[in-house]
Motif scaffolding. Sequence first.
Motif, short mmCIF file in Angstrom:
data_model
loop_
_atom_site.label_atom_id
_atom_site.label_comp_id
_atom_site.label_asym_id
_atom_site.label_seq_id
_atom_site.Cartn_x
_atom_site.Cartn_y
_atom_site.Cartn_z
N LEU A 313 -26.02 3.26 -11.40
CA LEU A 313 -26.73 2.66 -10.35
C LEU A 313 -26.53 1.08 -10.42
CD1 LEU A 313 -29.29 2.49 -8.46
CD2 LEU A 313 -30.61 2.71 -10.46
N LEU A 314 -26.54 0.44 -11.63
CA LEU A 314 -26.08 -0.77 -11.70
C LEU A 314 -24.93 -1.25 -11.27
CD1 LEU A 314 -27.96 -1.47 -15.26
CD2 LEU A 314 -28.83 -2.36 -12.95
N SER A 315 -23.69 -0.69 -11.32
CA SER A 315 -22.55 -0.94 -10.84
C SER A 315 -22.68 -0.95 -9.39
CB SER A 315 -21.44 0.18 -11.19
OG SER A 315 -21.44 0.29 -12.59
N PHE A 316 -23.59 -0.45 -8.75
CA PHE A 316 -23.65 -0.11 -7.37
C PHE A 316 -24.45 -1.51 -6.75
CE2 PHE A 316 -26.34 0.85 -3.61
CZ PHE A 316 -25.28 0.74 -2.52
N LEU A 317 -25.57 -1.77 -7.65
CA LEU A 317 -26.20 -2.82 -7.29
C LEU A 317 -25.48 -4.12 -7.40
CD1 LEU A 317 -29.62 -1.96 -8.72
CD2 LEU A 317 -29.07 -1.93 -6.38
N THR A 318 -24.53 -4.35 -8.61
CA THR A 318 -23.70 -5.59 -8.62
C THR A 318 -22.84 -5.64 -7.75
OG1 THR A 318 -24.04 -5.24 -11.15
CG2 THR A 318 -22.24 -6.60 -10.40
N TRP A 319 -22.20 -4.43 -7.05
CA TRP A 319 -21.16 -4.36 -5.95
C TRP A 319 -22.00 -4.85 -4.62
CZ3 TRP A 319 -20.76 -1.89 -1.55
CH2 TRP A 319 -19.46 -2.23 -0.82
N TRP A 320 -23.01 -4.40 -4.62
CA TRP A 320 -23.65 -4.72 -3.38
C TRP A 320 -24.00 -6.08 -3.29
CZ3 TRP A 320 -24.34 -2.32 1.20
CH2 TRP A 320 -25.27 -3.00 1.92
N ILE A 321 -24.89 -6.89 -4.22
CA ILE A 321 -25.28 -8.22 -4.11
C ILE A 321 -23.94 -8.95 -3.84
CG2 ILE A 321 -26.23 -10.15 -5.59
CD1 ILE A 321 -27.55 -8.02 -7.20
N ALA A 322 -22.70 -8.57 -4.67
CA ALA A 322 -21.60 -9.56 -4.34
C ALA A 322 -21.12 -9.48 -2.55
CB ALA A 322 -20.44 -9.00 -5.08
N ALA A 323 -21.31 -8.10 -2.32
CA ALA A 323 -21.13 -7.78 -0.79
C ALA A 323 -21.73 -8.41 0.12
CB ALA A 323 -20.87 -6.30 -0.66
N CYS A 324 -23.15 -8.27 -0.28
CA CYS A 324 -24.12 -9.04 0.61
C CYS A 324 -23.67 -10.77 0.67
CB CYS A 324 -25.52 -8.76 0.29
SG CYS A 324 -26.15 -7.10 0.46
N LEU A 325 -23.56 -11.18 -0.50
CA LEU A 325 -22.96 -12.71 -0.50
C LEU A 325 -22.07 -13.13 0.32
CD1 LEU A 325 -24.05 -13.44 -4.30
CD2 LEU A 325 -25.26 -14.21 -2.17
N PHE A 326 -20.73 -12.20 0.23
CA PHE A 326 -19.59 -12.50 0.98
C PHE A 326 -19.59 -12.12 2.52
CE2 PHE A 326 -15.37 -11.31 2.66
CZ PHE A 326 -14.87 -12.37 2.35
N SER A 327 -20.69 -11.19 2.81
CA SER A 327 -20.71 -11.00 4.17
C SER A 327 -21.52 -11.97 5.15
CB SER A 327 -21.61 -9.59 4.33
OG SER A 327 -20.73 -8.63 3.91
N THR A 328 -22.53 -12.34 4.35
CA THR A 328 -23.45 -13.39 4.92
C THR A 328 -22.68 -15.01 5.01
OG1 THR A 328 -24.47 -14.00 2.87
CG2 THR A 328 -25.49 -12.38 4.31
N SER A 329 -22.03 -15.26 3.84
CA SER A 329 -21.21 -16.29 3.84
C SER A 329 -20.27 -16.33 4.69
CB SER A 329 -20.93 -16.68 2.29
OG SER A 329 -19.88 -15.85 1.95
N LEU A 330 -19.40 -15.32 5.01
CA LEU A 330 -18.33 -15.21 5.92
C LEU A 330 -19.01 -15.17 7.35
CD1 LEU A 330 -15.40 -14.52 6.06
CD2 LEU A 330 -15.95 -12.25 6.36
N PHE A 331 -20.08 -14.71 7.46
CA PHE A 331 -20.45 -14.97 9.07
C PHE A 331 -21.11 -16.28 9.31
CE2 PHE A 331 -24.30 -15.03 11.70
CZ PHE A 331 -24.07 -14.68 12.93
N GLY A 332 -21.64 -16.98 8.31
CA GLY A 332 -21.94 -18.43 8.18
C GLY A 332 -20.82 -19.29 8.37
N LEU A 333 -19.71 -19.04 7.82
CA LEU A 333 -18.54 -19.78 7.93
C LEU A 333 -17.99 -19.68 9.04
CD1 LEU A 333 -16.30 -21.39 6.32
CD2 LEU A 333 -14.84 -19.32 6.12
N PHE A 334 -17.93 -18.63 9.85
CA PHE A 334 -17.51 -18.26 11.31
C PHE A 334 -18.69 -19.11 12.47
CE2 PHE A 334 -18.11 -15.95 15.33
CZ PHE A 334 -16.90 -15.98 15.81
N TYR A 335 -19.90 -19.05 12.01
CA TYR A 335 -20.80 -19.60 12.78
C TYR A 335 -20.62 -21.13 12.75
CZ TYR A 335 -25.50 -21.15 14.42
OH TYR A 335 -26.28 -21.90 15.08
N HIS A 336 -20.79 -22.00 11.66
CA HIS A 336 -20.76 -23.19 11.50
C HIS A 336 -19.27 -23.75 11.96
CE1 HIS A 336 -24.49 -23.50 9.53
NE2 HIS A 336 -24.18 -22.64 8.62
#
Length: 342
Positions: A313-336
Motif C-alpha cells: 500500500l505505501l509503495s503504491f502511495l509513494t509512487w502515486w504521489i511522485a506520478a501526480c507531481l510529475f504529471s501536473t508539473s509536465l502539464f504546467g510546463l507545456f501550458y506556461h
Amino acid sequence: MFHIKVLFSLTTHYFKVKDGGEKSVCVTFGFFFFVKAMAVLIVTENYLEFGLETGFTNFSDSAMQFLEKQGLESQGPVSKLTFKFFLAIFCSLIGAFLTFPGLRLAQMHLDALNLTTEKITQTLLHINFLAPLFMVLLWVKPITKDYIMNPPLGKESIPLMTEATFDTLRLWLIILLCALRLAMMRSHLQAYLNLAQKCVDQMKKEAGRISTVELQKMVARVFYYLCVIALQYVAPLIMLLHTTLLLKTLGNHSWGIYPESVSTLPVDNSLPSSSVHSELPSTDGKMKVTVTQITVALSSLKNIFTPLLFRGLLSFLTWWIAACLFSTSLFGLFYHQYLTVA
C-alpha cells in the motif's frame, strides 16, 4: 496528516473563488487522476511491482482466519474490486490536491532557468524537475529492477544485488531527491518573487497612467502570496517523505545497504493464557479474562495488518504521489511555455 490538511485547505480556497477557473481545473484533474488510478491498478505486477496484490491477498486471508476463529462465516472484509475502487477515489483526491502545486512548480522552474546563468545550477534545476520521474521509474520492473537484479551480461545473468538491497537503495534515492528539492527551494521562491518585477515591466508597456497605490498593491500581492507558494512547494515534499519513512518502518525495510534477512511471515505473538493468568492476582478473574482477550485481539490484528500489506500500500502511495507531481508539473510546463501569451 498535517500536510494533507494544508493541501486540502489550499484547495478549498480555490473553490471559494467565484469568477476564477481554479475550481474547474481541480475537478478536471480529479477525474483525470481517478481514471489514471483505475488504469494503473489494472496493470499486473510484472510491470509495476508494488506488491499490492500480494499484500491484499495476505490481508484478506488473515482476516478470514480471524473471523473463522471468532465463529463468523465471511468471504473476507472487502472484495478486491471495492478495495481498488476506494483506493482510486483516494488517489483522485491526492491528484486534485497536487494539481496547483505542480502547475506552480513548472512556472517557477522556467523562471528559475531564465534567471540562472551557471551550468551547475541549471543542471540541478533540471534534475530537480525530473526527480518525480526518476521515482516513478524505480517501481517499473522492466526498466529498473530487471536490469539491476538480472543484468544481461552475456549468456550468464549475475544479479548485482538482492531484493532487500534494491529496496533499501530505492528508499535512499527517494530521500536524496527530496533533499535536492529542498535545497533548490530558495531558487524557486526567488524566481516567484521576481514576478513582481515582471508585472511592473508589463504595466509600464500599457497605455494610460498608473497610480502609485495600484502599483504598490500589485507588488504587495506577490509578496503576501509567498507563504502559499512555500506551502505548495513544501507540502508535497513532506507528504512524499512521510510515505517513504512509513514504507521503511511499517514495510519492515532497513537503512543498511546489505540488510540482514528478515522473515516476512506473520509471527504469532499471542501469549498463552496460563502466562497471563500467572502475572495477575488470582482473585480477580474478570480482569484476567479481559486482559487475555485484549492480548489475543492485539496479536490477531498484528497478524492481519502484516508488513506485506503496508509494503504494497505505501509503495503504491509513494509512487502515486511522485506520478501526480510529475504529471501536473509536465502539464504546467507545456501550458506556461506554449499556451500563455508572453
